[in-house]
Design a protein around this motif. Structure first.
Motif, PDB file in Angstrom:
ATOM      1  N   LEU A  11       0.798  -1.231   0.000  1.00 55.20           N
ATOM      2  CA  LEU A  11       0.000   0.000   0.000  1.00 55.20           C
ATOM      3  C   LEU A  11       0.831   1.282   0.000  1.00 55.20           C
ATOM      4  O   LEU A  11       0.406   2.280  -0.591  1.00 55.20           O
ATOM      5  CB  LEU A  11      -0.985  -0.007   1.160  1.00 55.20           C
ATOM      6  N   ARG A  69      -5.212   0.819  -6.661  1.00 51.68           N
ATOM      7  CA  ARG A  69      -5.597  -0.522  -6.232  1.00 51.68           C
ATOM      8  C   ARG A  69      -4.383  -1.405  -5.977  1.00 51.68           C
ATOM      9  O   ARG A  69      -3.359  -1.279  -6.626  1.00 51.68           O
ATOM     10  CB  ARG A  69      -6.458  -1.211  -7.301  1.00 51.68           C
ATOM     11  N   VAL A  87      -7.736  -4.405  -3.076  1.00 54.07           N
ATOM     12  CA  VAL A  87      -7.758  -3.415  -2.000  1.00 54.07           C
ATOM     13  C   VAL A  87      -7.676  -2.020  -2.609  1.00 54.07           C
ATOM     14  O   VAL A  87      -6.786  -1.739  -3.423  1.00 54.07           O
ATOM     15  CB  VAL A  87      -6.583  -3.627  -1.029  1.00 54.07           C
ATOM     16  N   LYS A 124      -6.959   1.978  -2.154  1.00 53.76           N
ATOM     17  CA  LYS A 124      -6.230   2.913  -1.289  1.00 53.76           C
ATOM     18  C   LYS A 124      -7.099   4.144  -1.078  1.00 53.76           C
ATOM     19  O   LYS A 124      -7.391   4.889  -2.015  1.00 53.76           O
ATOM     20  CB  LYS A 124      -4.903   3.296  -1.963  1.00 53.76           C
ATOM     21  N   GLY A 173      -6.145   1.344   3.595  1.00 52.35           N
ATOM     22  CA  GLY A 173      -6.772   0.551   2.545  1.00 52.35           C
ATOM     23  C   GLY A 173      -8.083  -0.068   2.989  1.00 52.35           C
ATOM     24  O   GLY A 173      -8.355  -0.178   4.189  1.00 52.35           O
TER      25      GLY A 173
END
Length: 304
Positions: free
Chosen positions: A222, A230, A280, A282, A257
């Protein structure tokens, strides 16, 4: 860093023979023929798409063969079963294709949103969309999924981070052999490179396959992802993915996230089994202290 600089182009030209004495008569006809001929060469037409698909298939096969050729020395994939190029293609290369489709869908959605707000640029939609985005693959190994995605989306800027020098050398050589000009290979560890200002929060998409559990991946990946971008993590069956998502709750909260989708893939048989892609989003910037060193992540995992 290893930069790929080789470029190959094919203008698709041809010859038209004519009789000069009749040029005044046939020139309009030749214009029509030329238009039809060139239309078949333009991006987006059926012929061009078929050619592009065949070229991509050939490169996927070439990647499988290159890995097979060097595997005894570099150990990119397990040698216990003495895999053939066909085995590598099925078990590893083809395993990454659903990830390409998931990423392509995300970029198409962003493209549609951009066009609705600002209008089209007038260029090829797919090329235009790929060129404005960038992808980072962490722990690429033999190019899974980084090189596979580069083959499928050649205009996308793809960066691969790999900690093993021999594998980095392979990634550079394989990229050059396929003529890629938008590929970068970085020799280093993700937890260190994430603190580089040139890389931090600078990628639209970050991917990881067979690297670590989701909690660790959230901390590693992340910090590289732009807010609004993503992270895509390839995982096992749905129940295992759900367990990892539950265990990564605190890491997701701290790193900014949120899981927006878990895509279940079709069962590819006993050798591969059921797979999922955890996606996921962000939603806010990651604190500067993350990611921590690998030893600290192991000793003090982010558990709520």
């Amino acid at each position: 860093r290893g930069h790929v600089s080789e470029t190959r182009e094919d203008d698709g030209g041809g010859l038209i023979y004519y009789d000069k004495s009749t040029m005044g008569i046939i020139r309009p006809f030749l214009r029509v023929v030329a238009f039809v001929f060139l239309a078949g060469k333009l991006p987006g037409t059926t012929e061009a798409k078929r050619f592009a698909t065949a070229e991509k298939e050939a490169k996927l096969d070439r990647l499988s063969e290159l890995i097979w050729f060097v595997n005894d020395n570099i150990n990119i994939v397990s040698r216990s079963s003495d895999p053939t190029p066909e085995d590598i293609r099925f078990q590893h290369v083809d395993d990454c294709i659903p990830l390409h489709h998931a990423i392509r869908r995300h970029l198409d959605e962003k493209k549609s949103l951009r066009i609705s707000r600002h209008g089209s640029t007038g260029r090829s939609p797919e090329k235009d969309d790929e060129e404005e985005h960038s992808l980072l693959d962490i722990g690429s190994g033999g190019g899974f999924p980084g090189l596979v995605i580069q083959i499928m989306q050649p205009n996308l800027k793809v960066t691969m981070i790999e900690a093993t020098r021999k594998k980095c050398d392979f990634l550079v050589a394989a990229s050059q052999s396929m003529g890629f000009t938008r590929t970068e290979v970085i020799w280093g560890r993700a937890e260190t490179m994430a603190h580089d200002e040139k890389l931090r929060e600078s990628f639209t998409v970050v991917t990881a396959r067979a690297v670590a559990d989701l909690r660790t991946l959230v901390e590693l990946c992340l910090p590289f992802v732009q807010v609004g971008g993503r992270m895509y993590a390839m995982k096992g069956p749905r129940h295992k993915a759900d367990e990892e998502i539950h265990g990564a709750g605190e890491a997701l909260r701290l790193l900014g996230g949120e899981v927006c989708e878990v895509q279940e893939l079709e069962d590819r048989g006993p050798l591969i089994g059921k797979r999922t892609i955890v996606i996921v989003r962000k939603v806010r910037s990651s604190p500067r202290k993350y990611p921590r060193l690998h030893t600290i992540m192991k000793q003090d995992p982010l558990i709520g």
